[in-house]
Scaffold this active site. Structure first.
Site, PDB file in Angstrom:
ATOM      1  N   PRO A  14       0.788  -1.230   0.000  1.00  0.00           N
ATOM      2  CA  PRO A  14       0.000   0.000   0.000  1.00  0.00           C
ATOM      3  C   PRO A  14       0.821   1.282   0.000  1.00  0.00           C
ATOM      4  O   PRO A  14       0.269   2.372  -0.149  1.00  0.00           O
ATOM      5  CB  PRO A  14      -0.813  -0.110   1.291  1.00  0.00           C
ATOM      6  CG  PRO A  14      -0.007  -0.973   2.186  1.00  0.00           C
ATOM      7  CD  PRO A  14       0.785  -1.899   1.313  1.00  0.00           C
ATOM      8  N   ASP A  37       3.242   1.220 -12.042  1.00  0.00           N
ATOM      9  CA  ASP A  37       2.003   1.998 -12.000  1.00  0.00           C
ATOM     10  C   ASP A  37       2.232   3.345 -11.325  1.00  0.00           C
ATOM     11  O   ASP A  37       3.272   3.573 -10.722  1.00  0.00           O
ATOM     12  CB  ASP A  37       0.967   1.282 -11.121  1.00  0.00           C
ATOM     13  CG  ASP A  37       0.414   0.039 -11.764  1.00  0.00           C
ATOM     14  OD1 ASP A  37       0.636  -0.137 -12.970  1.00  0.00           O
ATOM     15  OD2 ASP A  37      -0.226  -0.735 -11.047  1.00  0.00           O
ATOM     16  N   LYS A  59      -1.080   7.327 -15.320  1.00  0.00           N
ATOM     17  CA  LYS A  59      -1.773   8.505 -15.820  1.00  0.00           C
ATOM     18  C   LYS A  59      -0.934   9.729 -15.482  1.00  0.00           C
ATOM     19  O   LYS A  59      -0.514   9.904 -14.357  1.00  0.00           O
ATOM     20  CB  LYS A  59      -3.099   8.616 -15.088  1.00  0.00           C
ATOM     21  CG  LYS A  59      -4.247   9.017 -15.953  1.00  0.00           C
ATOM     22  CD  LYS A  59      -5.520   8.996 -15.175  1.00  0.00           C
ATOM     23  CE  LYS A  59      -6.339   7.782 -15.576  1.00  0.00           C
ATOM     24  NZ  LYS A  59      -7.517   7.586 -14.767  1.00  0.00           N
ATOM     25  N   GLY A  90       0.767  -1.526  -7.410  1.00  0.00           N
ATOM     26  CA  GLY A  90       0.358  -1.192  -6.050  1.00  0.00           C
ATOM     27  C   GLY A  90      -0.388  -2.351  -5.405  1.00  0.00           C
ATOM     28  O   GLY A  90      -1.075  -3.114  -6.084  1.00  0.00           O
ATOM     29  N   GLY A  91      -0.227  -2.502  -4.092  1.00  0.00           N
ATOM     30  CA  GLY A  91      -0.961  -3.552  -3.372  1.00  0.00           C
ATOM     31  C   GLY A  91      -0.541  -4.935  -3.816  1.00  0.00           C
ATOM     32  O   GLY A  91       0.650  -5.250  -3.881  1.00  0.00           O
ATOM     33  N   ASP A  92      -1.519  -5.762  -4.140  1.00  0.00           N
ATOM     34  CA  ASP A  92      -1.265  -7.106  -4.646  1.00  0.00           C
ATOM     35  C   ASP A  92      -1.548  -7.116  -6.150  1.00  0.00           C
ATOM     36  O   ASP A  92      -2.541  -6.528  -6.581  1.00  0.00           O
ATOM     37  CB  ASP A  92      -2.194  -8.113  -3.943  1.00  0.00           C
ATOM     38  CG  ASP A  92      -1.908  -9.518  -4.423  1.00  0.00           C
ATOM     39  OD1 ASP A  92      -1.018 -10.165  -3.846  1.00  0.00           O
ATOM     40  OD2 ASP A  92      -2.545  -9.961  -5.406  1.00  0.00           O
ATOM     41  N   ALA A 121      -4.517  -3.223  -0.538  1.00  0.00           N
ATOM     42  CA  ALA A 121      -4.975  -2.035   0.190  1.00  0.00           C
ATOM     43  C   ALA A 121      -5.903  -2.414   1.348  1.00  0.00           C
ATOM     44  O   ALA A 121      -5.825  -1.822   2.423  1.00  0.00           O
ATOM     45  CB  ALA A 121      -5.671  -1.075  -0.774  1.00  0.00           C
ATOM     46  N   MET A 171     -11.729   1.634  -5.268  1.00  0.00           N
ATOM     47  CA  MET A 171     -12.070   2.552  -6.370  1.00  0.00           C
ATOM     48  C   MET A 171     -13.501   3.076  -6.261  1.00  0.00           C
ATOM     49  O   MET A 171     -14.184   3.202  -7.273  1.00  0.00           O
ATOM     50  CB  MET A 171     -11.877   1.846  -7.730  1.00  0.00           C
ATOM     51  CG  MET A 171     -10.452   1.419  -7.983  1.00  0.00           C
ATOM     52  SD  MET A 171     -10.248   0.422  -9.472  1.00  0.00           S
ATOM     53  CE  MET A 171     -10.740  -1.191  -8.901  1.00  0.00           C
TER      54      MET A 171
END
Ligand code: SAH
Length: 252
Positions: A14, A37, A59, A90-92, A121, A171
């Site tokens: 995270p 990312d 982005k 990010g995260g897994d 997360a 999200m």
């Protein structure tokens, strides 16, 4: 010996580097090529060698994220040229990270794939905010869902939230009003406790608590920004309940 490199799909957790697995940290430190990312903490990227090539597929202001097929093509091209590729997410990598799609594309192109898990997360947020995702007295089911606009109304979430259950929404910041409405339409009580955890497991983390009916207003009033998770269920109110009980005792 084919001369093909390996694609390592690596979870970056995270945020802060000490939540990386040792395997992830070693791969980042020794990588020649890292494709990452936008959610990756700069401290994690700083573990890379100065000679490593870092490519962001994030982005950036006016630019859009590189389309998934172009990311796949970049990973495959590099591996087929003989380079090991660390694809840092990010995260897994296998939780809402499109890692499955990248692994499928690589395998189809004959590129060997290895996957290194990361702290997702939900797990990072739960630990940092001290919210038990399951609890013998409050929840025996936990579900992770994606709350982004695309397809939200088509998703069937009935039965995923409610008494004895925890729902973790990734999200979902922008769609908080539609999420609250959807869940209440499905019969969830408007006073079901919720928590919003922004920038979980990072120094600037915020944990906001409220009730389901007030979720849209909470997100707006507190100006919640991405990345944030929404957790719905009685587990989010347990800490409050304990603090309230102590306060009652003090008042006696
Ligand atoms: N693969 C990632 C999820 C990618 S989807 C994982 O396993 O964690 C991106 C969403 O993850 C964000 O919109 C947000 O909902 C959530 N997220 C990622 N990092 C987060 C963080 N540090 N705090 C809160 N939510 C986070």
């Amino acid at each position: 010996m084919t001369g093909t490199g390996t694609l390592y799909l690596v979870g970056a957790g995270p945020g802060e580097p000490d939540l990386l697995t040792l395997r992830a940290a070693r791969l980042i430190e020794s990588a020649e090529l890292i494709v990452h990312d936008g959610l990756i903490d700069p401290q994690v990227l700083a573990l890379a060698s100065p000679e490593a090539q870092l490519i962001s597929v994030a982005k950036r202001r006016a630019h859009h994220t590189l389309p998934q097929d172009e990311i796949n093509a970049l990973l495959i091209r590099s591996a087929c040229a003989g380079q090991d590729v660390v694809r840092l997410k990010g995260g897994d990598p296998l939780v809402f990270g499109r890692g499955g799609e990248e692994a499928e594309a690589a395998r189809a192109a004959g590129v060997p794939v290895e996957i290194v898990p990361g702290i997702s997360a939900a797990n990072g947020a739960a630990a940092a905010a001290q919210i038990a995702l399951t609890h013998r007295d409050a929840s025996s089911i936990v579900t992770f869902v994606a709350g982004q606009c695309k397809g939200l109304s088509d998703q069937d979430w009935r039965g995923l939230a409610g008494k004895g259950r925890t729902l973790v929404i990734y999200m979902g910041v922008k769609t908080a009003p539609q999420i609250a409405e959807k869940l209440m339409e499905d019969g969830l009580a408007p006073d079901m406790p919720v928590a919003v955890i922004e920038n979980a497991a990072r120094p600037q983390m915020r944990v906001l608590r409220g009730l389901l009916a007030g979720l849209p207003e909470l997100v707006e009033r507190k100006q919640v920004i991405s990345p944030a998770l929404i957790v719905i269920g009685e587990v989010t109110a347990r800490e409050d309940a304990a603090v309230a009980a102590l306060a009652r005792e003090d008042a006696r």
